[in-house]
Design an enzyme around this catalytic site. Structure first.
Site, PDB file in Angstrom:
ATOM      1  N   CYS A  47      10.647  17.692  -8.431  1.00  0.00           N
ATOM      2  CA  CYS A  47      10.752  18.188 -10.012  1.00  0.00           C
ATOM      3  C   CYS A  47      10.204  19.443 -10.274  1.00  0.00           C
ATOM      4  CB  CYS A  47       9.520  17.307 -10.648  1.00  0.00           C
ATOM      5  SG  CYS A  47       9.822  15.282 -11.009  1.00  0.00           S
ATOM      6  N   ASN A  93       5.107  17.054 -12.144  1.00  0.00           N
ATOM      7  CA  ASN A  93       5.881  17.583 -11.137  1.00  0.00           C
ATOM      8  C   ASN A  93       4.366  17.007  -9.996  1.00  0.00           C
ATOM      9  OD1 ASN A  93       6.184  20.275  -9.039  1.00  0.00           O
ATOM     10  ND2 ASN A  93       6.908  18.431  -8.893  1.00  0.00           N
ATOM     11  N   GLY A  94       4.906  16.213  -9.300  1.00  0.00           N
ATOM     12  CA  GLY A  94       3.448  16.033  -8.600  1.00  0.00           C
ATOM     13  C   GLY A  94       3.698  14.060  -8.436  1.00  0.00           C
ATOM     14  N   TYR A 136       9.987  24.291   3.027  1.00  0.00           N
ATOM     15  CA  TYR A 136      11.396  23.617   3.077  1.00  0.00           C
ATOM     16  C   TYR A 136      11.815  24.231   1.147  1.00  0.00           C
ATOM     17  CZ  TYR A 136      14.919  19.802   1.515  1.00  0.00           C
ATOM     18  OH  TYR A 136      15.166  19.239   1.725  1.00  0.00           O
ATOM     19  N   GLY A 174      15.320  18.664  -8.302  1.00  0.00           N
ATOM     20  CA  GLY A 174      15.536  17.839  -8.129  1.00  0.00           C
ATOM     21  C   GLY A 174      16.846  17.797  -9.684  1.00  0.00           C
TER      22      GLY A 174
END
Ligand code: SF4
Length: 461
Positions: A2, A102-103, A242, A28
């Protein structure tokens, strides 16, 4: 997976949040949303799709006020549907509150079950909503204390931003899995998951939020405190390999510079006799530049990525060989024909895509394909917000190096070692989360949670 952007103290906060989300779209693509606040009211627009599809000029005109919170989402907990699009906006006893997360919490199902047993009604299937319920149940008169109290009751990865009238509040969990940075904007402040958003907004980076730090932004400025007990650091190393954009500064390091060093180190550990270094674009690009620089082998873009596929496309009924991968990646025959290539990628997850990419290169005339991966073999699932599959679906968790090489059809295969990866990141052992490659998780997932989610093959510890 996210991205979060927060703006405070700028008359065009909603529009700036929109631009910030553009820069974070890679984090996202399922849904996106913005909540804007004018000091009294909060207004929200969110839905499924890309940022460019969701926000028209008219929609943005309605997102008035001098602070805003934006989010882009790829679901790793909860379904992909409009109800789960963030930021959430809810009313509690203290007034309106918006949140972007986020997470992943590792105990969200358990916490949610307890709340439901006490009568809570959930409107979404996300872990984030459980946090809002805990905030709403707090007896603390101040919202910041209520947020801290709520977060003391959950475990896992949470980088969060809350918007309430007059305040923007940001939190990073004590291990710091996911990033968040603070920037200065003319007349105001900006928070973003990655610093590439600051560049687009013309903001100046001030700092990364520390692990366990709570930051409150209001008209008086920025206030910081650290209310959580200390914990080991576990920022996500895969963000560097990445996930993040190469033009971001992440956890204090330049992503593109780290990726080039990963490539240089990969060459030192796994040299290859070849004519050309070819990345699997886009995430393999910078590691391939590093590999080419260290080896002296020329670099070329032997594969082209199509960025404009959209969320749905219709497969032809007639069979086109490797259609699924070819629609995203096309080999350039003029570059690959009769060449021995070193193919640089960031990971092999299930092995299916890598096998198809190797075959594409061979179909385009490559004589030899030597696959090199810029991190160690992926053997552990992620419980902290990156969408890796169950352990039993990870090819490296079940097969030897030689078996993987044979499966993907490469002439040779080499993975960067853990030490090599950490060295390229200039990171000491145990200062990052490396559970993808070690299967040693810094926060274990409770057995009941794993069984409830059917997350993996019953190996919860
Ligand atoms: Fe990142 Fe892997 Fe750790 Fe997940 S398990 S936080 S992807 S390093």
């Amino acid at each position: 997976m996210c991205g979060i952007v927060g703006i405070f103290g700028h008359p065009e906060a909603g529009k700036l949040a929109y631009l910030g989300l553009y820069a974070l779209q890679h984090r996202g693509q399922e849904s996106a949303g913005i909540v804007a606040a004018d000091g009294r009211e909060l207004r929200r627009h969110a839905g499924m799709g890309h940022v460019s599809e969701l926000f028209s000029r008219e929609v943005l005109a309605g997102l008035t006020g001098d602070s805003a919170l934006g989010h882009v989402r790829y679901s790793t907990y909860g379904d992909s549907n409009p109800a789960n699009a963030q930021p959430f906006l809810m009313q509690y006893y203290g007034g309106p509150i918006a949140v972007a997360h986020n997470g992943n919490l590792v105990d969200a199902g358990i916490v949610r079950g307890e709340l439901e047993a006490e009568g809570a009604i959930f409107q979404t299937t996300t872990d984030t909503e459980a946090i809002l319920h805990l905030v709403a149940r707090s007896r603390e008169p101040d919202v910041v204390d209520a947020i801290v109290g709520a977060l003391r009751q959950v475990r896992g990865a949470f980088t969060l931003a809350f918007l309430v009238p007059g305040r923007l509040i940001a939190v990073r969990d004590p291990m710091g899995f996911r990033p968040l940075s603070l920037g200065r904007l003319e007349g105001g402040w900006v928070l973003a998951s990655e610093t590439c958003a600051f560049d687009l907004l013309g903001a100046e980076r001030v700092k990364d939020l520390d692990r366990g730090e709570v930051l409150v932004v209001d008209v008086a400025g920025v206030h910081s405190f650290r209310p959580f007990p200390p914990a080991r650091p576990a920022p996500c190393a895969f963000e560097h390999v990445y996930f993040s954009r190469p033009d971001s500064l992440l956890f204090g390091r330049s992503v593109q510079a780290v990726r080039k060093r990963l490539g240089e180190e990969l060459h030192r550990e796994h040299p290859a006799d070849a004519d050309l270094v070819v990345p699997v674009p886009d995430s393999g690009n910078f590691a391939a530049i590093g590999y080419a620089r260290a080896s002296g082998i020329p670099f070329d873009m032997g594969l082209t990525r199509n960025h404009y596929i959209g969320r749905t496309f219709i497969e032809p009924t007639v069979e086109i060989r490797n259609f699924g991968v070819r629609v995203k990646l096309n080999p350039v025959r003029e570059i690959l024909d009769r060449k021995r290539i070193v193919l640089i990628d960031d990971s092999i997850v299930r092995g299916t895509t890598s096998r198809k990419v190797v075959q594409l290169c061979r179909d385009a005339g490559a004589r030899e394909v030597h696959v090199r991966i810029s991190c160690p073999p992926t053997v552990g699932p992620c419980y902290y917000g990156i969408d890796t599959p169950r352990r039993d679906e990870l090819i490296a968790a079940r097969h030897t190096l030689e078996e993987i090489r044979a499966h993907v059809g490469a002439d040779s295969l080499g993975y960067l070692s853990l030490d090599g990866m950490l060295g390229a990141m200039d990171a000491a052992p145990d200062t990052f989360c490396t559970a993808c490659w070690t299967d040693q998780h810094p926060v274990t997932i409770p057995r009941a949670e794993a069984e409830q989610l059917r997350l993996f093959d019953g190996e919860a510890r």
